[in-house]
Design an enzyme around this catalytic site. Structure first.
Site, PDB file in Angstrom:
ATOM      1  N   LYS A  17      52.887  56.198  45.781  1.00 44.44           N
ATOM      2  CA  LYS A  17      52.916  56.545  47.323  1.00 44.44           C
ATOM      3  C   LYS A  17      52.347  55.206  47.921  1.00 44.44           C
ATOM      4  CE  LYS A  17      50.256  60.093  46.931  1.00 44.44           C
ATOM      5  NZ  LYS A  17      48.917  60.364  47.344  1.00 44.44           N
ATOM      6  N   LYS A 186      65.813  68.087  37.531  1.00 47.03           N
ATOM      7  CA  LYS A 186      65.255  69.439  38.202  1.00 47.03           C
ATOM      8  C   LYS A 186      64.618  69.205  39.500  1.00 47.03           C
ATOM      9  CE  LYS A 186      66.306  72.093  34.677  1.00 47.03           C
ATOM     10  NZ  LYS A 186      67.501  73.124  35.216  1.00 47.03           N
ATOM     11  N   LYS A 222      70.855  70.904  47.193  1.00 48.85           N
ATOM     12  CA  LYS A 222      69.997  71.992  47.075  1.00 48.85           C
ATOM     13  C   LYS A 222      68.527  71.857  47.583  1.00 48.85           C
ATOM     14  CE  LYS A 222      69.007  74.251  42.732  1.00 48.85           C
ATOM     15  NZ  LYS A 222      69.337  74.355  41.126  1.00 48.85           N
ATOM     16  N   CYS A 379      34.842  34.717  39.061  1.00 46.67           N
ATOM     17  CA  CYS A 379      33.502  35.552  39.299  1.00 46.67           C
ATOM     18  C   CYS A 379      32.842  35.653  37.981  1.00 46.67           C
ATOM     19  CB  CYS A 379      33.849  36.883  39.734  1.00 46.67           C
ATOM     20  SG  CYS A 379      32.372  37.638  40.896  1.00 46.67           S
ATOM     21  N   GLU A 403      21.751  39.172  34.104  1.00 48.84           N
ATOM     22  CA  GLU A 403      22.580  40.315  34.165  1.00 48.84           C
ATOM     23  C   GLU A 403      22.608  40.825  32.549  1.00 48.84           C
ATOM     24  OE1 GLU A 403      26.615  40.233  35.461  1.00 48.84           O
ATOM     25  OE2 GLU A 403      27.108  42.396  35.281  1.00 48.84           O
ATOM     26  N   HIS A 513      37.120  35.782  44.378  1.00 51.45           N
ATOM     27  CA  HIS A 513      38.378  36.438  43.619  1.00 51.45           C
ATOM     28  C   HIS A 513      39.630  35.880  44.470  1.00 51.45           C
ATOM     29  CE1 HIS A 513      36.349  39.514  41.015  1.00 51.45           C
ATOM     30  NE2 HIS A 513      35.386  39.427  41.858  1.00 51.45           N
ATOM     31  N   GLU A 515      42.489  36.046  43.672  1.00 47.06           N
ATOM     32  CA  GLU A 515      43.650  36.959  43.377  1.00 47.06           C
ATOM     33  C   GLU A 515      43.839  37.879  44.740  1.00 47.06           C
ATOM     34  OE1 GLU A 515      40.715  37.018  41.737  1.00 47.06           O
ATOM     35  OE2 GLU A 515      40.346  39.073  41.114  1.00 47.06           O
TER      36      GLU A 515
HETATM   37  N1  GLN Z   1      28.800  40.927  37.166  1.00 40.83           N
HETATM   38  C1  GLN Z   1      28.835  39.687  37.796  1.00 40.83           C
HETATM   39  C2  GLN Z   1      28.017  39.787  39.148  1.00 40.83           C
HETATM   40  O1  GLN Z   1      27.658  40.892  39.576  1.00 40.83           O
HETATM   41  C3  GLN Z   1      30.271  39.412  38.190  1.00 40.83           C
HETATM   42  C4  GLN Z   1      31.048  40.349  39.037  1.00 40.83           C
HETATM   43  C5  GLN Z   1      32.386  40.037  39.308  1.00 40.83           C
HETATM   44  O2  GLN Z   1      32.928  39.542  38.164  1.00 40.83           O
HETATM   45  N2  GLN Z   1      32.897  40.745  40.188  1.00 40.83           N
HETATM   46  O3  GLN Z   1      27.838  38.707  39.792  1.00 40.83           O
END
Ligand code: GLN
Length: 541
Positions: A17, A186, A222, A379, A403, A513, A515
């Site tokens: 969609k 179908k 149909k 990231c 982390e 990011h 991308e």
């Molecule tokens: N976990 C990492 C952070 O919070 C990277 C996060 C991510 O790659 N979007 O900084």
């Protein structure tokens, strides 16, 4: 005058969609019309930010910092129009708004109900910021028949009544399955799905029938007869090899014509040259390139949707076919298995969260550095590459991200304060998980004559972020001594946004990011350059 097109789905989920909506928008755009896409998601989360990408697919981040459904990525890629916070709505957000209003006494003592309070809130959202648009295309997530979807369907039913048929069009996407045994397509599931919608007071005007094979004229007749839809409005959406074929395909089936004639509009013929060109380039590559994607959610390609698309854009612009080698990072926990990377021409460590698989990622970053394989860390991928360099180049053996564990050398740490548009933003240490990351577009200054400066060809860029942790500024000097160049910094000079390795053909880590901003007709410079480096590497061996 603004016109509204609502796109619902029936029979099964995952019929495309989002792509159909994005494609129709691009066709209307190609006729010179101003379009605006919105997505209504019936689930109860406030936004998809806390949802597992393995179940739900990637979280797409907008410039203004909203964590949204991945369909918004399709919208941006197909139309080039950036989405905004208000373009994605969930039941969670609606209910939360309604309950806040109830607590404030805004309903003046009335009993708060789905109709009218929830439906009013939905309608308000649909109409918000649409005055200057020719067309608002609103996709309703989920499948007709879902309990959560009912208030949304009721709201769009009401809107058709309120705005009038001349302003509102309903498109329903269904499946026409092919039964191998009987060798037949179908139509019954489509009939049932339309019946379900009719029961809710919605008569679709156009049916998009997803099918593996062309639908014979008899079956079309149909469907038209049983679903009460004119024959020319029963449109085949046949399976295609790549998503960039969808717009032209739907155009050939007459979708945009039907929409235009429904609204009795006159427009120029759509100019679809750029779509034709991209199809041609995808079909006629000059060689190929293999990129190893070292990740965690490798079983669901949708969790890396924008990344895969950005890699395709970079490959198409270099005229090569992209092969992706999906590599589960846990494979590389033992260094011995790193030879799984020996046949790739480039390595990407994408974004991610949590500890699982990090050792394998660190080993993969080491392998790319040592073997001079083009490497892009995005990231979390950048943070991993920094940890690897700190441990193995700067000899800080316990270097880590907070982390993942407590450490005396927190090269990656939690940020509790930063600047956005000249304002200080703070985060509480034990605050909410949802919506509290560094989100959305931030500027970044590039170091003159660095690799990224030559790639972007400018001093200042703006890229989208979604993370809690940052490279610890206090380690920059140490790492620089070992050949790391921090070539992108936040405008206040405090947050390292990009680093590159000096003695390596292409080894770049970015905290953002890239991308999310790549588009088929405007491929992201980092991906063009990364794929180019990977091609060069492939020609070396
Ligand atoms: N976990 C990492 C952070 O919070 C990277 C996060 C991510 O790659 N979007 O900084």
């Amino acid at each position: 005058m603004t016109r509204f097109i609502f796109i619902t789905g029936g029979v099964t989920s995952s019929l495309g969609k989002g792509l159909a909506s994005a494609s129709l928008a691009s066709l209307l755009q190609a006729r010179g019309l101003k379009i605006h896409l919105k997505k209504l998601d019936p689930y109860l989360n406030i936004d998809p930010g806390t949802m597992n990408p393995y179940q739900h697919g990637e979280v797409f981040v907008t410039d203004d910092g909203a964590e949204t459904d991945l369909d918004l990525g399709h919208y941006e890629r197909f139309t080039g129009v950036p989405c905004r916070k208000d373009d994605n709505l969930t039941s969670g957000k609606i209910f939360s708004n309604v309950l806040i209003k109830e607590r404030k006494g805004e309903y003046l003592g009335s009993t708060v109900q789905i109709i009218p309070h929830v439906t009013n809130e939905i309608k308000e959202f649909i109409l918000k910021n649409t005055k200057s648009d020719d067309f608002v295309l609103c996709e309703i997530g989920g499948t007709v028949g879902d309990i959560e979807g009912l208030p949304f369907l009721e709201a769009i039913r009401q809107l058709r009544n309120e705005l009038g048929k001349q302003k509102v069009l309903f498109i329903h996407l269904t499946l026409v399955p092919f039964l191998q045994n009987s060798g037949e397509l179908k139509t019954k599931p489509t009939q049932h799905s339309v019946k379900e919608l009719l029961g809710l007071g919605i008569q679709p005007d156009i049916l998009l029938c997803r099918s593996q094979k062309p639908i014979p004229i008899d079956s079309k007749k149909k469907i038209s007869l049983f679903c009460n839809i004119k024959e020319s409005s029963v449109i085949l959406a046949i399976d295609v090899n790549n998503i960039y074929e969808v717009p032209r395909n739907l155009h050939k089936q007459g979708l945009d014509n039907e929409v235009i004639s429904f609204f009795k509009l006159k427009t120029k013929k759509p100019n679809l040259k750029k779509w034709q060109l991209i199809e041609k380039r995808i079909l006629n590559p000059d060689g190929d390139v293999t990129i190893g994607l070292v990740g965690k959610y490798n079983t669901l390609a949708d969790s890396y949707k924008s990344l895969i698309e950005a890699l395709i854009h970079g490959s198409v612009s270099n005229n090569v076919k992209l092969n992706i080698k999906w590599l589960d990072s846990e494979l590389f926990t033992k260094k011995i298995s790193l030879n799984g990377l020996s046949d790739v021409n480039g390595i990407i460590i994408p974004g991610g969260f949590g500890t699982r698989g990090t050792d394998g990622k660190i080993n993969a970053a080491y392998y790319a550095r040592k073997n001079k394989i083009p490497f892009l860390g995005i990231c979390l991928g950048m943070q991993i590459a920094i940890i690897e360099a700190a441990r193995n180049l700067a000899n800080l053996k316990d270097a880590n991200s907070t982390e993942f564990s407590k450490t005396n050398n927190p090269v990656i740490g939690l940020m509790t304060e930063w600047i956005k548009e000249n304002k200080r933003v703070t985060r509480k240490l034990n605050g909410d998980l949802g919506g509290t990351m560094r989100l959305g577009s931030y500027d970044c200054n590039l170091k003159k004559n660095s690799k990224v400066y030559h790639i972007y060809k400018k001093n200042r860029i703006s890229e989208r972020h979604r993370h809690r942790y940052e490279v610890n500024f206090n380690y920059i000097k140490t790492l620089e001594k070992f050949g790391l160049c921090f070539s992108g910094m936040s405008p206040d000079g405090k947050l390292p946004e990009i680093f590159e390795l000096e003695n390596h053909p292409w080894y770049i880590g970015v905290q953002f990011h890239p991308e999310l901003k790549s588009r088929p007709f405007d491929p992201h410079p980092l991906f063009i350059s990364f794929i180019k480096a990977a091609i060069q590497r492939s020609r070396l061996f």
